[in-house]
Motif scaffolding. Structure first.
Motif, mmCIF file in Angstrom:
data_model
loop_
_atom_site.group_PDB
_atom_site.id
_atom_site.type_symbol
_atom_site.label_atom_id
_atom_site.label_comp_id
_atom_site.label_asym_id
_atom_site.label_seq_id
_atom_site.Cartn_x
_atom_site.Cartn_y
_atom_site.Cartn_z
ATOM 1 N N LEU A 105 -51.499 59.735 96.222
ATOM 2 C CA LEU A 105 -51.962 58.327 94.618
ATOM 3 C C LEU A 105 -50.159 58.719 94.233
ATOM 4 O O LEU A 105 -49.678 60.239 93.952
ATOM 5 N N LEU A 106 -49.821 57.969 93.868
ATOM 6 C CA LEU A 106 -48.211 57.994 93.126
ATOM 7 C C LEU A 106 -49.004 57.479 91.228
ATOM 8 O O LEU A 106 -48.977 56.716 91.610
ATOM 9 N N LEU A 107 -48.436 58.435 90.899
ATOM 10 C CA LEU A 107 -48.167 58.063 89.151
ATOM 11 C C LEU A 107 -46.521 57.629 88.544
ATOM 12 O O LEU A 107 -45.506 58.540 88.874
ATOM 13 N N SER A 108 -46.634 56.609 88.056
ATOM 14 C CA SER A 108 -45.054 56.401 88.057
ATOM 15 C C SER A 108 -44.815 55.660 87.054
ATOM 16 O O SER A 108 -45.802 54.913 85.901
ATOM 17 N N SER A 109 -44.127 55.194 86.001
ATOM 18 C CA SER A 109 -43.394 54.646 84.711
ATOM 19 C C SER A 109 -41.741 54.548 84.829
ATOM 20 O O SER A 109 -41.251 54.526 85.184
ATOM 21 N N GLY B 153 -47.105 64.257 68.945
ATOM 22 C CA GLY B 153 -48.306 64.700 68.740
ATOM 23 C C GLY B 153 -49.112 63.537 68.956
ATOM 24 O O GLY B 153 -49.656 63.830 68.134
ATOM 25 N N VAL B 154 -48.768 62.220 69.542
ATOM 26 C CA VAL B 154 -50.068 60.921 69.654
ATOM 27 C C VAL B 154 -49.974 61.321 70.895
ATOM 28 O O VAL B 154 -49.050 61.017 71.887
ATOM 29 N N TRP B 155 -50.998 59.722 71.658
ATOM 30 C CA TRP B 155 -50.944 59.526 72.419
ATOM 31 C C TRP B 155 -50.448 57.806 72.009
ATOM 32 O O TRP B 155 -51.161 57.397 71.057
ATOM 33 N N TYR B 156 -50.020 57.491 73.489
ATOM 34 C CA TYR B 156 -48.708 56.653 72.849
ATOM 35 C C TYR B 156 -49.225 55.505 74.344
ATOM 36 O O TYR B 156 -49.271 55.924 75.810
ATOM 37 N N PRO B 157 -49.545 53.941 74.552
ATOM 38 C CA PRO B 157 -49.627 53.294 75.434
ATOM 39 C C PRO B 157 -48.657 53.153 76.222
ATOM 40 O O PRO B 157 -47.557 52.837 75.774
ATOM 41 N N ASP B 158 -48.574 53.279 77.809
ATOM 42 C CA ASP B 158 -47.313 52.906 78.441
ATOM 43 C C ASP B 158 -47.263 51.828 79.554
ATOM 44 O O ASP B 158 -48.356 52.027 80.376
ATOM 45 N N THR B 159 -47.076 50.407 78.915
ATOM 46 C CA THR B 159 -48.184 48.682 79.915
ATOM 47 C C THR B 159 -47.074 49.304 81.228
ATOM 48 O O THR B 159 -47.688 48.650 82.280
ATOM 49 N N THR B 160 -45.933 50.467 81.469
ATOM 50 C CA THR B 160 -45.791 50.076 83.224
ATOM 51 C C THR B 160 -46.148 51.582 83.358
ATOM 52 O O THR B 160 -45.883 52.038 84.978
ATOM 53 N N LEU B 161 -46.708 52.685 82.780
ATOM 54 C CA LEU B 161 -47.665 53.941 84.038
ATOM 55 C C LEU B 161 -48.424 53.152 84.595
ATOM 56 O O LEU B 161 -49.272 52.453 83.865
ATOM 57 N N VAL B 162 -48.357 53.411 86.076
ATOM 58 C CA VAL B 162 -49.185 53.273 86.429
ATOM 59 C C VAL B 162 -49.396 53.802 87.529
ATOM 60 O O VAL B 162 -49.173 55.227 87.811
ATOM 61 N N LEU B 163 -50.953 54.003 88.468
ATOM 62 C CA LEU B 163 -51.222 54.940 89.219
ATOM 63 C C LEU B 163 -51.618 53.973 90.653
ATOM 64 O O LEU B 163 -52.922 53.339 90.707
ATOM 65 N N ARG B 164 -50.933 53.909 91.584
ATOM 66 C CA ARG B 164 -51.345 53.543 92.977
ATOM 67 C C ARG B 164 -51.312 54.009 93.905
ATOM 68 O O ARG B 164 -51.261 55.162 94.130
ATOM 69 N N CYS B 165 -52.313 53.786 94.759
ATOM 70 C CA CYS B 165 -52.659 54.750 96.404
ATOM 71 C C CYS B 165 -51.856 54.241 96.661
ATOM 72 O O CYS B 165 -50.919 53.104 97.277
ATOM 73 N N ILE B 166 -51.095 55.324 97.865
ATOM 74 C CA ILE B 166 -49.754 54.985 98.983
ATOM 75 C C ILE B 166 -50.344 55.361 99.760
ATOM 76 O O ILE B 166 -49.429 55.196 101.046
ATOM 77 N N GLN B 167 -51.546 56.143 100.286
ATOM 78 C CA GLN B 167 -52.375 56.352 101.592
ATOM 79 C C GLN B 167 -53.737 56.614 101.626
ATOM 80 O O GLN B 167 -54.128 57.386 101.319
ATOM 81 N N LYS C 142 -42.256 65.537 84.557
ATOM 82 C CA LYS C 142 -42.536 66.139 85.753
ATOM 83 C C LYS C 142 -44.022 65.660 86.293
ATOM 84 O O LYS C 142 -44.586 66.068 86.930
ATOM 85 N N VAL C 143 -45.192 65.209 85.234
ATOM 86 C CA VAL C 143 -46.305 65.039 85.172
ATOM 87 C C VAL C 143 -46.112 63.440 86.457
ATOM 88 O O VAL C 143 -47.030 62.928 87.480
ATOM 89 N N MET C 144 -44.791 62.599 87.012
ATOM 90 C CA MET C 144 -45.053 62.008 87.578
ATOM 91 C C MET C 144 -44.363 62.265 88.833
ATOM 92 O O MET C 144 -44.008 63.511 89.333
ATOM 93 N N GLY C 145 -45.124 61.530 89.754
ATOM 94 C CA GLY C 145 -44.713 62.346 91.301
ATOM 95 C C GLY C 145 -46.349 62.039 92.250
ATOM 96 O O GLY C 145 -46.836 60.580 91.334
ATOM 97 N N ILE C 146 -46.449 62.489 93.222
ATOM 98 C CA ILE C 146 -47.468 61.970 94.414
ATOM 99 C C ILE C 146 -48.673 63.274 94.337
ATOM 100 O O ILE C 146 -47.931 64.563 93.696
#
Length: 163
Positions: A62-66, A149-163, A76-80
């Motif tokens: 999976l690829l986590l990206s924003s 100290g708060v959770w925010y939405p990011d509409t460009t934050l996606v998790l996609r299958c890459i393999q 640091k959490v973005m990536g494969i």
């Protein structure tokens, strides 16, 4: 004055389609034969396959990206992420291929990227518990902003299958 029909532009947005007809009136282009014997019967495709939520997830990487603030506050959490050999909470879990060894796993509150599998604190979260495969979640991803100290939405934050 001669009018020439150039074509139809079909825009798809979710479940809606908009057709725009392009026509040129007058000028040199209108005096030329552009289309001859061109006919389009239909612009259609088969429906995408339905995913069986009771089956296992078929994606191993999976690829986590924003492109938004999650990439700034949690780079640091973005990536494969690669599927782990063991599951957690009867769901697949994933492990980052490099860096600080982040984990992606499902809790009762949704999917979470954190330091340790099973911990209820993390950096990226999605409260959707209806999907057994995290890459099938289309929206609703949140990132943790440690400055406020708060959770925010990011509409460009996606998790996609890459393999």
């Amino acid at each position: 004055m001669r009018m020439v029909h150039l074509g139809v532009l079909l825009l798809l947005a979710g479940t809606h389609a908009i057709a725009i007809t392009i026509t040129i009136e007058g000028g040199d282009l209108a005096n030329q034969e552009i289309f001859t014997n061109t006919k389009v019967d239909a612009l259609e495709g088969s429906l995408p396959p339905l995913h069986n939520l009771t089956s296992s997830c078929s994606c191993d990487k999976l690829l986590l990206s924003s492109l938004g603030p999650a990439a700034i506050f949690q780079p640091k959490v973005m990536g494969i992420y690669t599927r782990s050999y063991t599951s957690y909470n009867q769901h697949h879990s994933y492990r980052q291929n490099y860096g600080a060894d982040y984990r992606l796993y499902q809790l009762s509150s949704g999917w979470l990227v954190g330091d340790k599998r099973g911990a209820n604190t993390g950096y990226v979260h999605n409260p959707d518990t209806s999907q057994t495969c995290p890459y099938l979640i289309q929206s609703g991803w949140l990132y943790y902003n440690s400055v406020y100290g708060v959770w925010y939405p990011d509409t460009t934050l996606v998790l996609r299958c890459i393999q």
